[in-house]
Scaffold this active site. Structure first.
Site, mmCIF file in Angstrom:
data_model
loop_
_atom_site.group_PDB
_atom_site.id
_atom_site.type_symbol
_atom_site.label_atom_id
_atom_site.label_comp_id
_atom_site.label_asym_id
_atom_site.label_seq_id
_atom_site.Cartn_x
_atom_site.Cartn_y
_atom_site.Cartn_z
ATOM 1 N N CYS A 183 -24.128 -0.331 -8.928
ATOM 2 C CA CYS A 183 -23.923 0.628 -10.022
ATOM 3 C C CYS A 183 -25.033 1.692 -10.021
ATOM 4 C CB CYS A 183 -23.912 -0.157 -11.337
ATOM 5 S SG CYS A 183 -24.028 0.836 -12.824
ATOM 6 N N CYS A 202 -26.800 2.280 -13.309
ATOM 7 C CA CYS A 202 -27.693 1.139 -13.590
ATOM 8 C C CYS A 202 -29.050 1.353 -12.941
ATOM 9 C CB CYS A 202 -27.089 -0.164 -13.066
ATOM 10 S SG CYS A 202 -25.551 -0.648 -13.869
#
Length: 108
Positions: free
Chosen positions: A32, A35
């Protein structure tokens, strides 16, 4: 680097924590991109401002489905803010330093 937690030690470190400090748990995954951006921001905020005032943990949602499911994590990154073992606040998506500070300061 923020401490990684997992389904095995989550309960002990977050829910049953004896700390009177707020706890931020970053639900993330290695693939991600947002993230990763948030992780850099959290490292900076924790190291420079909150090391003595709060606890920060990371939980990889791919490897730890139990607590990801329990807290209904459907989008990452998601941060959940805990105090005294209870979920107090939540933020989905990348946040600004100000957003994170505001949520933490309410719990300190």
């Amino acid at each position: 680097m923020l401490q990684e937690i997992n389904d095995t030690n989550f309960n002990q470190l977050v829910i049953l924590s004896k700390s009177n400090k707020p706890i931020l748990v970053d639900f993330w995954a290695p693939w991600c991109a947002p993230c990763k951006s948030l992780s850099i921001l959290l490292e900076e905020i924790y190291t420079n401002e909150y090391k003595k005032k709060a606890l920060f943990f990371k939980l990889n949602v791919d490897d730890n489905p139990k607590y990801s499911d329990r807290y209904k994590i459907r989008s990452i990154p998601t941060m959940i803010f805990f105090k005294d073992g209870k979920k107090k606040d939540m933020h989905i998506g990348v946040a600004t330093k100000e957003d994170i500070r505001e949520k933490l300061n309410k719990l300190i």
